[in-house]
Design a protein around this motif. Structure first.
Motif, mmCIF file in Angstrom:
data_model
loop_
_atom_site.group_PDB
_atom_site.id
_atom_site.type_symbol
_atom_site.label_atom_id
_atom_site.label_comp_id
_atom_site.label_asym_id
_atom_site.label_seq_id
_atom_site.Cartn_x
_atom_site.Cartn_y
_atom_site.Cartn_z
ATOM 1 N N LEU A 1 0.814 -1.219 0.000
ATOM 2 C CA LEU A 1 0.000 0.000 0.000
ATOM 3 C C LEU A 1 0.849 1.271 0.000
ATOM 4 N N ARG A 2 2.135 1.157 0.319
ATOM 5 C CA ARG A 2 3.001 2.339 0.275
ATOM 6 C C ARG A 2 3.382 2.741 -1.152
ATOM 7 N N ASP A 3 3.005 1.918 -2.136
ATOM 8 C CA ASP A 3 3.277 2.228 -3.538
ATOM 9 C C ASP A 3 2.310 3.327 -3.994
ATOM 10 N N ALA A 4 2.836 4.515 -4.244
ATOM 11 C CA ALA A 4 1.992 5.661 -4.600
ATOM 12 C C ALA A 4 1.308 5.485 -5.948
ATOM 13 N N SER A 5 1.797 4.539 -6.771
ATOM 14 C CA SER A 5 1.221 4.378 -8.108
ATOM 15 C C SER A 5 0.007 3.453 -8.130
ATOM 16 N N LEU A 6 -0.376 2.865 -7.007
ATOM 17 C CA LEU A 6 -1.532 1.965 -6.975
ATOM 18 C C LEU A 6 -2.805 2.710 -7.379
ATOM 19 N N ALA A 7 -3.614 2.069 -8.216
ATOM 20 C CA ALA A 7 -4.905 2.643 -8.589
ATOM 21 C C ALA A 7 -5.834 2.652 -7.376
ATOM 22 N N PRO A 8 -6.799 3.570 -7.340
ATOM 23 C CA PRO A 8 -7.697 3.659 -6.178
ATOM 24 C C PRO A 8 -8.435 2.355 -5.861
ATOM 25 N N ASP A 9 -8.907 1.626 -6.892
ATOM 26 C CA ASP A 9 -9.633 0.392 -6.617
ATOM 27 C C ASP A 9 -8.703 -0.676 -6.051
ATOM 28 N N ALA A 10 -7.447 -0.701 -6.527
ATOM 29 C CA ALA A 10 -6.471 -1.637 -5.986
ATOM 30 C C ALA A 10 -6.158 -1.298 -4.538
ATOM 31 N N ARG A 11 -5.972 -0.029 -4.250
ATOM 32 C CA ARG A 11 -5.667 0.398 -2.886
ATOM 33 C C ARG A 11 -6.809 0.034 -1.934
ATOM 34 N N ALA A 12 -8.044 0.219 -2.410
ATOM 35 C CA ALA A 12 -9.203 -0.066 -1.557
ATOM 36 C C ALA A 12 -9.304 -1.551 -1.227
ATOM 37 N N VAL A 13 -9.108 -2.423 -2.206
ATOM 38 C CA VAL A 13 -9.295 -3.848 -1.958
ATOM 39 C C VAL A 13 -8.127 -4.420 -1.143
ATOM 40 N N ILE A 14 -6.914 -3.919 -1.376
ATOM 41 C CA ILE A 14 -5.787 -4.378 -0.561
ATOM 42 C C ILE A 14 -5.979 -3.924 0.885
ATOM 43 N N SER A 15 -6.520 -2.741 1.084
ATOM 44 C CA SER A 15 -6.805 -2.266 2.440
ATOM 45 C C SER A 15 -7.829 -3.165 3.126
ATOM 46 N N ARG A 16 -8.839 -3.603 2.368
ATOM 47 C CA ARG A 16 -9.830 -4.523 2.936
ATOM 48 C C ARG A 16 -9.180 -5.819 3.375
ATOM 49 N N HIS A 17 -8.291 -6.371 2.521
ATOM 50 C CA HIS A 17 -7.602 -7.608 2.877
ATOM 51 C C HIS A 17 -6.710 -7.383 4.091
ATOM 52 N N ARG A 18 -5.976 -6.271 4.111
ATOM 53 C CA ARG A 18 -5.122 -5.950 5.259
ATOM 54 C C ARG A 18 -5.941 -5.898 6.554
ATOM 55 N N ASN A 19 -7.102 -5.239 6.496
ATOM 56 C CA ASN A 19 -7.950 -5.139 7.683
ATOM 57 C C ASN A 19 -8.490 -6.502 8.114
ATOM 58 N N HIS A 20 -8.832 -7.338 7.134
ATOM 59 C CA HIS A 20 -9.333 -8.689 7.408
ATOM 60 C C HIS A 20 -8.278 -9.512 8.146
ATOM 61 N N ILE A 21 -7.047 -9.473 7.667
ATOM 62 C CA ILE A 21 -5.977 -10.227 8.317
ATOM 63 C C ILE A 21 -5.612 -9.609 9.660
ATOM 64 N N ARG A 22 -5.605 -8.287 9.743
ATOM 65 C CA ARG A 22 -5.273 -7.631 11.008
ATOM 66 C C ARG A 22 -6.307 -7.941 12.087
ATOM 67 N N ASP A 23 -7.585 -8.014 11.701
ATOM 68 C CA ASP A 23 -8.624 -8.392 12.670
ATOM 69 C C ASP A 23 -8.379 -9.801 13.205
ATOM 70 N N ARG A 24 -8.005 -10.707 12.312
ATOM 71 C CA ARG A 24 -7.694 -12.074 12.751
ATOM 72 C C ARG A 24 -6.496 -12.088 13.692
ATOM 73 N N TYR A 25 -5.497 -11.274 13.368
ATOM 74 C CA TYR A 25 -4.322 -11.196 14.237
ATOM 75 C C TYR A 25 -4.696 -10.674 15.621
ATOM 76 N N GLU A 26 -5.447 -9.583 15.696
ATOM 77 C CA GLU A 26 -5.794 -8.999 16.988
ATOM 78 C C GLU A 26 -6.613 -9.971 17.839
ATOM 79 N N HIS A 27 -7.509 -10.711 17.201
ATOM 80 C CA HIS A 27 -8.296 -11.717 17.918
ATOM 81 C C HIS A 27 -7.393 -12.803 18.489
ATOM 82 N N ARG A 28 -6.507 -13.333 17.649
ATOM 83 C CA ARG A 28 -5.596 -14.384 18.099
ATOM 84 C C ARG A 28 -4.650 -13.876 19.178
ATOM 85 N N ALA A 29 -4.134 -12.645 19.027
ATOM 86 C CA ALA A 29 -3.204 -12.092 20.005
ATOM 87 C C ALA A 29 -3.895 -11.902 21.358
ATOM 88 N N PHE A 30 -5.156 -11.495 21.342
ATOM 89 C CA PHE A 30 -5.920 -11.358 22.590
ATOM 90 C C PHE A 30 -6.047 -12.706 23.288
#
Length: 334
Positions: free
Chosen positions: A241-270
């Motif tokens: 996501l730090r790649d400034a050349s990413l298209a808006p739709d690509a940035r949005a869907v990668i952010s969704r995946h990042r949030n999905h995995i991060r939620d799983r991580y926070e649950h497991r870490a708890f």
């Protein structure tokens, strides 16, 4: 004539403690006439993986075995195999999986790709299927958005992420963009490599013909990932996501995946903190990360719901002996 018709394939097999399955994997790779190299990397095994793989050699001179003294993970193993090989096309085969006979010919009939995958048969009993169902080829193109959306799993449904696909990769494309496996990753390393390739403009095609057999094992390495592996995976998304050349739709869907995995991580870490430090430690962690309270609470609720459903269900449904990742059209159907 397809642009790949005269090119050959290197099959890479990263293996750890795979003595029970590695022979079938090696045999199936060497049986393919378009395969010019098979590189097995024994990733710090404590069993006879290397010896069994060597015993599966067909004498053609195509098999090479590398051994790590200590386990370094699948990314490091695959990078070592890529460095030790020369074929212009690269195919990944997991050590407990196999190719169906004639896998590559329908694939290499296709043009215009940098990554090319076929269908996968998930098999709970390897003896149950020697020949897969025949599907029409029906090529399709997978965009970056399609790929990432196909890797956001849904609870309660059979895992069918697009990241399970095992594409052939063009070495020239990987080399041109300096793409290799991220050796920090022990989970989602394929997803990360394919996503970085797509972000660099890779053409990704998929055909519905099935040539890959994936044996379903509840004790597989990928099913025993650490909590830390989830953190590394969502941080890999953040790096992209730090790649400034990413298209808006690509940035949005990668952010969704990042949030999905991060939620799983926070649950497991708890849950890990609760197991190690009790409820007081878990509460301190929760209060120090208030932005993640909703995802942790949702994860706990869904765990409880799954447990309740398991207790109240009169009979657990048995998994199908064979399940295909792609819902192909049977060959010959009008």
């Amino acid at each position: 004539m397809a642009e790949t018709s005269a090119q050959t394939i290197c099959v890479i097999i990263a293996a750890k403690n795979a003595a029970d399955t590695i022979a079938k994997a090696v045999h199936s790779a060497l049986a393919e006439g378009l395969v010019s190299e098979v590189v097995v990397v024994d990733d710090g095994s404590t069993d006879r993986t290397s010896d069994v793989a060597r015993g599966a050699d067909d004498g053609s001179g195509r098999l090479k075995i590398l051994s790590f003294a200590q386990n370094r993970g699948p990314s490091a193993a695959r990078n070592a195999a890529i460095a030790a090989s020369q074929a212009p096309l690269i195919a990944i085969l997991d050590a407990d999986d196999f190719f169906f006979a004639g896998r590559f010919s329908p694939m290499l009939a296709e043009d215009g790709w940098d990554l090319l995958a076929d269908n996968i048969a998930f098999i709970s009993d390897p003896a149950a299927l020697a020949v897969p169902e025949r599907f029409e080829t029906r090529p399709r193109t997978i965009s970056l958005v399609d790929f990432v959306e196909g890797n956001i799993s849904q609870r309660g449904k059979p895992r069918g992420e697009v990241g399970f696909l095992k594409p052939i990769m063009r070495r020239a494309f990987l080399d041109a963009h300096k793409i290799r496996y991220d050796e920090k990753l022990r989970l989602g390393e394929d997803y990360d490599l394919y996503l970085r390739a797509l972000a660099k403009g890779a053409r990704y095609k998929v055909i519905e013909h099935c040539g890959y057999g994936a044996v379903v094992r509840h004790d597989s390495l990928s099913s025993r990932h650490r909590t830390e592996d989830l953190r590394m995976l969502y941080e890999a998304d953040e790096a992209i996501l730090r790649d400034a050349s990413l298209a808006p739709d690509a940035r949005a869907v990668i952010s969704r995946h990042r949030n999905h995995i991060r939620d799983r991580y926070e649950h497991r870490a708890f849950l890990d903190t609760k197991a190690q430090s009790g409820y007081a430690g878990a509460l301190r962690r929760l209060l120090s990360r208030p932005q993640h309270i909703p995802s942790i609470a949702a994860g706990i609720f869904l765990d409880k719901l799954d447990g309740f459903r398991g207790r109240t269900s009169p009979v657990a449904s048995s998994p199908s002996a064979v399940r295909y990742l792609l819902a192909g059209v049977p060959a010959g159907r009008k």
